[in-house]
Design a protein around this motif. Structure first.
Motif, PDB file in Angstrom:
ATOM      1  N   ARG A  55       0.849  -1.199   0.000  1.00 10.09           N
ATOM      2  CA  ARG A  55       0.000   0.000   0.000  1.00 10.09           C
ATOM      3  C   ARG A  55       0.883   1.246   0.000  1.00 10.09           C
ATOM      4  O   ARG A  55       2.063   1.161   0.358  1.00 10.09           O
ATOM      5  CB  ARG A  55      -0.888  -0.009   1.248  1.00 10.09           C
ATOM      6  CG  ARG A  55      -1.810  -1.217   1.296  1.00 10.09           C
ATOM      7  CD  ARG A  55      -2.707  -1.186   2.513  1.00 10.09           C
ATOM      8  NE  ARG A  55      -1.942  -1.240   3.754  1.00 10.09           N
ATOM      9  CZ  ARG A  55      -2.494  -1.434   4.948  1.00 10.09           C
ATOM     10  NH1 ARG A  55      -3.799  -1.549   5.060  1.00 10.09           N
ATOM     11  NH2 ARG A  55      -1.751  -1.488   6.018  1.00 10.09           N
ATOM     12  N   PRO A  56       0.302   2.407  -0.361  1.00  6.55           N
ATOM     13  CA  PRO A  56       1.112   3.636  -0.386  1.00  6.55           C
ATOM     14  C   PRO A  56       1.782   3.927   0.964  1.00  6.55           C
ATOM     15  O   PRO A  56       2.938   4.364   1.005  1.00  6.55           O
ATOM     16  CB  PRO A  56       0.085   4.722  -0.734  1.00  6.55           C
ATOM     17  CG  PRO A  56      -0.982   4.013  -1.484  1.00  6.55           C
ATOM     18  CD  PRO A  56      -1.051   2.626  -0.891  1.00  6.55           C
ATOM     19  N   SER A  57       1.080   3.657   2.083  1.00  6.39           N
ATOM     20  CA  SER A  57       1.681   3.935   3.395  1.00  6.39           C
ATOM     21  C   SER A  57       2.882   3.013   3.658  1.00  6.39           C
ATOM     22  O   SER A  57       3.838   3.402   4.330  1.00  6.39           O
ATOM     23  CB  SER A  57       0.643   3.766   4.496  1.00  6.39           C
ATOM     24  OG  SER A  57       0.117   2.459   4.474  1.00  6.39           O
ATOM     25  N   ASP A  58       2.820   1.794   3.104  1.00  2.93           N
ATOM     26  CA  ASP A  58       3.960   0.876   3.247  1.00  2.93           C
ATOM     27  C   ASP A  58       5.160   1.406   2.480  1.00  2.93           C
ATOM     28  O   ASP A  58       6.303   1.322   2.945  1.00  2.93           O
ATOM     29  CB  ASP A  58       3.633  -0.512   2.690  1.00  2.93           C
ATOM     30  CG  ASP A  58       2.405  -1.113   3.331  1.00  2.93           C
ATOM     31  OD1 ASP A  58       2.172  -0.832   4.509  1.00  2.93           O
ATOM     32  OD2 ASP A  58       1.693  -1.852   2.638  1.00  2.93           O
ATOM     33  N   ALA A  59       4.880   1.943   1.284  1.00  2.00           N
ATOM     34  CA  ALA A  59       5.954   2.498   0.466  1.00  2.00           C
ATOM     35  C   ALA A  59       6.643   3.622   1.237  1.00  2.00           C
ATOM     36  O   ALA A  59       7.871   3.718   1.261  1.00  2.00           O
ATOM     37  CB  ALA A  59       5.398   2.996  -0.860  1.00  2.00           C
ATOM     38  N   GLY A  60       5.841   4.470   1.913  1.00  2.55           N
ATOM     39  CA  GLY A  60       6.397   5.554   2.722  1.00  2.55           C
ATOM     40  C   GLY A  60       7.266   5.031   3.854  1.00  2.55           C
ATOM     41  O   GLY A  60       8.359   5.539   4.102  1.00  2.55           O
ATOM     42  N   ALA A  61       6.772   3.986   4.538  1.00  2.13           N
ATOM     43  CA  ALA A  61       7.534   3.411   5.656  1.00  2.13           C
ATOM     44  C   ALA A  61       8.865   2.849   5.170  1.00  2.13           C
ATOM     45  O   ALA A  61       9.895   2.989   5.834  1.00  2.13           O
ATOM     46  CB  ALA A  61       6.716   2.318   6.340  1.00  2.13           C
TER      47      ALA A  61
END
Ligand code: ZN
Length: 312
Positions: A62-68
């Motif tokens: 997910r996009p939030s995983d990419a950020g992490a």
């Protein structure tokens, strides 16, 4: 007086810099996250990527995983063949991170993937139509469920602690003390489960996917086969018919589903046989993430096995 101010400023800047030096850590799966959280303890909290009841076999980023991943200083993962969603993403996203493949931890001996894990007699069409999710071009076919042996978890803890100590020497004493406590707890956990499972060791059972080789070996269990080698290729009608025919002729006590995957398949498989249905959760899908998850996961497997197999 002119000297005092710069010194104070320097001291406070230094304190700020020291606080900022705790590395930002991401962990992919719940079992990996639990062991990292145990080693970090009061020093900091790792970010978990595969959350909720998702399976690392079938997860999409997910996009939030990419950020992490982009923000992480260190990313701990199981290794190629398990977090399939991550293999392409790691190189692109975790550009500044130190990526630690825990399968390479000293002391862990990886077992070969069992071709016959899903019973020996494959339906020809299905066996060829489906690629094993655990087996990829460029990697040998290794079984990546190594965390299910608590002795391997202890080696993972050693590797996690060594990585954190090197990246953040200021907190070395905390990481080392936490790791030592966790390794001792893992030893006691393995001994307790060995005692708990001793009465059902010989009772044959069938699992949903071939995840339990390390657990079976550690505790001497009698797994008769698995419905599928890996959950990213679910069995078709011909394969289910074949398993049902096998079960009719074998004294299998239980067939275990997994929380993320269709219990309907298990119910179809055991219809008309003497086998009972149970559930095993090898990835901690039903458990709250945190430092206690690893022990809860192993105890959960042992409890489910005893519940279903005892009395046979
Ligand atoms: Zn698996």
């Amino acid at each position: 007086m002119k000297v005092v101010f710069p010194l104070c400023l320097a001291a406070s800047l230094f304190a700020g810099a020291a606080l900022a030096e705790v590395p930002r850590v991401a962990a992919t799966t719940k079992p990996v996250h639990a062991l990292v959280a145990a080693v970090m303890g009061e020093v900091g909290e790792p970010t978990l990527i595969v959350r909720g009841s998702a399976s690392p076999h079938t997860y999409s980023l997910r996009p939030s995983d990419a950020g992490a991943l982009q923000q992480a200083d260190i990313v701990f993962w199981t290794g190629p063949g398990m977090e399939l969603f991550l293999e392409a993403a790691l190189a692109a996203l975790a550009v500044k991170a130190q990526v630690v493949e825990l399968a390479e931890s000293p002391g862990i001996a990886l077992l070969p993937l069992r071709e016959g894990g899903a019973f020996e007699a494959h339906d020809e069409g299905e066996a060829h139509a489906h690629e094993h999710g655990h087996e990829h071009e460029g990697h040998e076919a290794r079984d990546m469920h190594y965390w299910l042996d608590p002795a391997n978890a202890a080696h993972m803890v050693e590797a996690i602690a060594a990585t954190l100590v090197a990246a953040d020497p200021e907190h070395a004493a905390s990481y080392e003390a936490n790791a030592a406590a966790e390794i001792a707890a893992l030893g006691a956990l393995g001994e307790a489960i060995e005692v708990q499972l001793a009465p059902v060791r010989a009772v044959p059972f069938v699992v949903f996917h071939d995840a339990y080789q390390y657990f079976e070996r550690r505790f001497g269990l009698n797994v008769a086969g698995s419905i599928t080698v890996t959950p990213d290729s679910l069995p078709g009608a011909a394969r289910i018919a074949e398993i049902r025919a096998r079960l009719a002729g074998e004294p299998v006590a239980c067939v275990f589903a997994e929380p993320q995957f269709e219990p309907a398949i298990v119910n179809t498989v055991i219809e008309g046989s003497a086998a009972r249905a149970g559930t095993l959760d090898p990835e901690g899908a039903t458990l709250e993430p945190g430092p206690g998850l690893y022990a809860a996961l192993l105890r959960g497997l042992a409890d489910s096995l005893v519940d279903c197999l005892d009395g046979h």
